[in-house]
Motif scaffolding. Structure first.
Motif, mmCIF file in Angstrom:
data_model
loop_
_atom_site.group_PDB
_atom_site.id
_atom_site.type_symbol
_atom_site.label_atom_id
_atom_site.label_comp_id
_atom_site.label_asym_id
_atom_site.label_seq_id
_atom_site.Cartn_x
_atom_site.Cartn_y
_atom_site.Cartn_z
ATOM 1 N N ALA A 1 0.830 -1.205 0.000
ATOM 2 C CA ALA A 1 0.000 0.000 0.000
ATOM 3 C C ALA A 1 0.862 1.253 0.000
ATOM 4 C CB ALA A 1 -0.936 -0.012 1.206
ATOM 5 N N GLU A 2 1.957 1.239 0.773
ATOM 6 C CA GLU A 2 2.846 2.400 0.802
ATOM 7 C C GLU A 2 3.546 2.588 -0.534
ATOM 8 O OE1 GLU A 2 6.651 4.251 3.277
ATOM 9 O OE2 GLU A 2 5.552 2.541 4.106
ATOM 10 N N VAL A 3 3.967 1.486 -1.160
ATOM 11 C CA VAL A 3 4.602 1.568 -2.479
ATOM 12 C C VAL A 3 3.648 2.186 -3.492
ATOM 13 C CG1 VAL A 3 5.517 0.230 -4.411
ATOM 14 C CG2 VAL A 3 6.194 -0.340 -2.079
ATOM 15 N N LEU A 4 2.423 1.721 -3.520
ATOM 16 C CA LEU A 4 1.435 2.252 -4.464
ATOM 17 C C LEU A 4 1.190 3.733 -4.215
ATOM 18 C CD1 LEU A 4 -1.123 -0.701 -4.575
ATOM 19 C CD2 LEU A 4 0.510 -0.024 -6.358
ATOM 20 N N ASN A 5 1.128 4.123 -2.958
ATOM 21 C CA ASN A 5 0.958 5.545 -2.638
ATOM 22 C C ASN A 5 2.152 6.363 -3.135
ATOM 23 O OD1 ASN A 5 -0.411 7.794 -1.096
ATOM 24 N ND2 ASN A 5 1.527 7.718 0.017
ATOM 25 N N ASN A 6 3.370 5.829 -2.931
ATOM 26 C CA ASN A 6 4.567 6.523 -3.408
ATOM 27 C C ASN A 6 4.554 6.706 -4.917
ATOM 28 O OD1 ASN A 6 5.689 6.752 -0.850
ATOM 29 N ND2 ASN A 6 6.910 4.886 -1.040
ATOM 30 N N LEU A 7 4.224 5.630 -5.624
ATOM 31 C CA LEU A 7 4.321 5.643 -7.085
ATOM 32 C C LEU A 7 3.171 6.395 -7.745
ATOM 33 C CD1 LEU A 7 5.443 1.942 -7.694
ATOM 34 C CD2 LEU A 7 6.874 3.993 -7.725
ATOM 35 N N LEU A 8 1.960 6.224 -7.209
ATOM 36 C CA LEU A 8 0.783 6.789 -7.873
ATOM 37 C C LEU A 8 0.433 8.187 -7.401
ATOM 38 C CD1 LEU A 8 -1.499 3.619 -7.898
ATOM 39 C CD2 LEU A 8 -0.007 4.472 -9.725
ATOM 40 N N PHE A 9 0.715 8.485 -6.120
ATOM 41 C CA PHE A 9 0.316 9.791 -5.597
ATOM 42 C C PHE A 9 1.512 10.702 -5.334
ATOM 43 C CE2 PHE A 9 -0.344 12.505 -1.829
ATOM 44 C CZ PHE A 9 -1.230 13.416 -2.402
ATOM 45 N N VAL A 10 2.421 10.259 -4.449
ATOM 46 C CA VAL A 10 3.478 11.152 -3.975
ATOM 47 C C VAL A 10 4.298 11.714 -5.126
ATOM 48 C CG1 VAL A 10 5.574 11.303 -2.581
ATOM 49 C CG2 VAL A 10 3.602 10.029 -1.726
ATOM 50 N N ARG A 11 4.814 10.839 -5.976
ATOM 51 C CA ARG A 11 5.679 11.293 -7.074
ATOM 52 C C ARG A 11 4.934 12.202 -8.039
ATOM 53 N NH1 ARG A 11 8.633 6.772 -10.568
ATOM 54 N NH2 ARG A 11 6.454 6.202 -10.962
ATOM 55 N N ASN A 12 3.725 11.809 -8.424
ATOM 56 C CA ASN A 12 2.976 12.603 -9.399
ATOM 57 C C ASN A 12 2.532 13.935 -8.812
ATOM 58 O OD1 ASN A 12 3.153 10.694 -11.485
ATOM 59 N ND2 ASN A 12 1.422 9.539 -10.674
ATOM 60 N N PHE A 13 2.119 13.933 -7.538
ATOM 61 C CA PHE A 13 1.696 15.180 -6.903
ATOM 62 C C PHE A 13 2.868 16.150 -6.805
ATOM 63 C CE2 PHE A 13 1.125 17.783 -3.053
ATOM 64 C CZ PHE A 13 -0.033 18.454 -3.398
ATOM 65 N N ASP A 14 4.031 15.637 -6.413
ATOM 66 C CA ASP A 14 5.203 16.497 -6.274
ATOM 67 C C ASP A 14 5.586 17.115 -7.621
ATOM 68 O OD1 ASP A 14 7.429 17.633 -4.800
ATOM 69 O OD2 ASP A 14 8.688 16.222 -5.880
ATOM 70 N N ASN A 15 5.619 16.307 -8.674
ATOM 71 C CA ASN A 15 5.971 16.850 -9.991
ATOM 72 C C ASN A 15 4.929 17.847 -10.495
ATOM 73 O OD1 ASN A 15 8.474 15.608 -10.424
ATOM 74 N ND2 ASN A 15 7.513 13.713 -11.138
ATOM 75 N N LEU A 16 3.645 17.602 -10.187
ATOM 76 C CA LEU A 16 2.602 18.553 -10.571
ATOM 77 C C LEU A 16 2.806 19.892 -9.864
ATOM 78 C CD1 LEU A 16 -0.088 19.303 -11.919
ATOM 79 C CD2 LEU A 16 -1.253 18.288 -9.938
ATOM 80 N N MET A 17 3.094 19.847 -8.568
ATOM 81 C CA MET A 17 3.297 21.080 -7.820
ATOM 82 C C MET A 17 4.551 21.816 -8.272
ATOM 83 S SD MET A 17 0.682 21.445 -5.961
ATOM 84 C CE MET A 17 1.214 22.783 -4.876
ATOM 85 N N ARG A 18 5.565 21.080 -8.683
ATOM 86 C CA ARG A 18 6.763 21.731 -9.237
ATOM 87 C C ARG A 18 6.400 22.526 -10.489
ATOM 88 N NH1 ARG A 18 12.081 19.677 -7.938
ATOM 89 N NH2 ARG A 18 11.989 18.100 -6.291
ATOM 90 N N LYS A 19 5.562 21.935 -11.332
ATOM 91 C CA LYS A 19 5.161 22.616 -12.567
ATOM 92 C C LYS A 19 4.289 23.839 -12.278
ATOM 93 C CE LYS A 19 5.362 18.453 -15.442
ATOM 94 N NZ LYS A 19 4.596 17.458 -16.241
ATOM 95 N N LEU A 20 3.430 23.728 -11.265
ATOM 96 C CA LEU A 20 2.510 24.818 -10.967
ATOM 97 C C LEU A 20 3.178 25.956 -10.194
ATOM 98 C CD1 LEU A 20 -0.682 22.792 -9.929
ATOM 99 C CD2 LEU A 20 -0.280 24.010 -12.086
ATOM 100 N N ARG A 21 4.032 25.615 -9.219
ATOM 101 C CA ARG A 21 4.582 26.633 -8.315
ATOM 102 C C ARG A 21 6.091 26.827 -8.442
ATOM 103 N NH1 ARG A 21 2.917 26.201 -2.343
ATOM 104 N NH2 ARG A 21 3.731 28.327 -2.456
ATOM 105 N N GLY A 22 6.763 25.924 -9.140
ATOM 106 C CA GLY A 22 8.188 26.097 -9.374
ATOM 107 C C GLY A 22 9.015 26.115 -8.096
#
Length: 289
Positions: A246-267
């Motif tokens: 469950a933690e792996v899936l959260n890391n791969l599906l949410f954490v990584r994608n959310f972080d990269n999205l926020m980098r694009k939005l807020r730099g």
């Protein structure tokens, strides 16, 4: 002041039963010195051998610069034929590294040079990966997103490795929405005035030489410094418990994608915010706020 580190035990003639009982099940690191001595890789794996066998293979290279602004984390710095990368390594210090290079996909002939050790562990055989670094190259303190148990085999040089167990996470300036410590922290020479919690963290260290095999348990933090150019093979055993999956899936599906999205939005504002929060949370955990 120095980091509070004890030596990782080193063993020879370690039986499968003793490995499981003393290290794998209790999740304790160990260096096994003689695990590779019968492998062709023990005799052959050096840079000239790789130049001959894989010199034309184009490899992705990564540098030591932290991602800034709207850049995705872990972006490729450049791509070069392996032979040209070896030339760079042999000229002197460089921070260029090969990272998580799948031998089975890219250099299948080299797979015959090693074997999966009989340690009572189920290996994920589709992902034998190669890591290469030049003198002085460093890998930021992190744990693996897929929470694998890693068996790290070093060839052709030496490197320093620092490990911390998961229980020390609160003292390591973990960056929110990531699996890394603050990239500005040099674990090889930390600034304890700025990052005092590190002095309270209790970890382990070793220096890997040619042929050494290091077991890094799942979820353990690791920092690596290449003291000379070297090649390393990592074989992985994936976690099987429902909680870990469950933690792996959260890391791969949410954490990584959310972080990269926020980098694009807020730099850079997003990166600076996370670093401030890492310091605040760590100092609170350590009773330093």
């Amino acid at each position: 002041m120095k980091l509070d580190l004890q030596n990782i035990p080193r063993k020879r003639n370690l039986s499968k039963e003793d490995f499981l009982k003393e290290y794998f099940i209790p999740k304790k690191p160990v260096v096994i010195e003689d695990l590779t001595e019968n492998w062709p890789a023990y005799k052959n794996w050096n840079f000239e051998y790789f130049r001959e066998k894989a010199g034309d293979v184009v490899v992705p290279l990564y540098d030591g610069k932290p991602a800034k602004g709207r850049q995705n984390s872990h972006g490729v710095a450049k791509k070069l034929p392996f032979s040209e990368y070896i030339d760079i390594l042999q000229k002197g210090p460089t921070d260029l590294r090969m990272f998580f290079f799948n031998l089975l996909q890219n250099c299948p002939d080299l797979v015959k040079d090693f074997e999966y050790p009989d340690l009572g562990v189920k290996f994920f055989k589709k992902l034998p990966v190669l890591f290469v670094g030049g003198e002085g190259a460093k890998v930021v303190m992190h744990y693996d997103m897929d929470l694998a148990n890693n068996f790290h085999f070093n060839f052709g040089g030496s490197k320093k490795v620092i490990l911390y167990p998961p229980g020390q996470t609160g003292l390591l300036y973990k960056v929110p929405y990531s699996i890394v410590s603050m990239e500005i922290i040099d674990m090889d020479n930390p600034d304890f005035e700025k990052y005092p919690a590190l002095a309270r963290a209790k970890g382990f260290e070793t220096r890997l030489q040619h042929g050494d095999a290091l077991y890094i348990p799942s979820h353990w933090w690791h920092f690596i410094k290449y003291e000379t150019p070297s090649l390393s093979l990592t074989l992985r055993s994936l976690p099987g418990s429902p909680k870990a999956i469950a933690e792996v899936l959260n890391n791969l599906l949410f954490v990584r994608n959310f972080d990269n999205l926020m980098r694009k939005l807020r730099g850079q504002k997003w990166i600076d915010y996370k670093n401030r929060l890492a310091i605040k949370r760590t100092h609170k955990n350590a009773g330093l706020d």
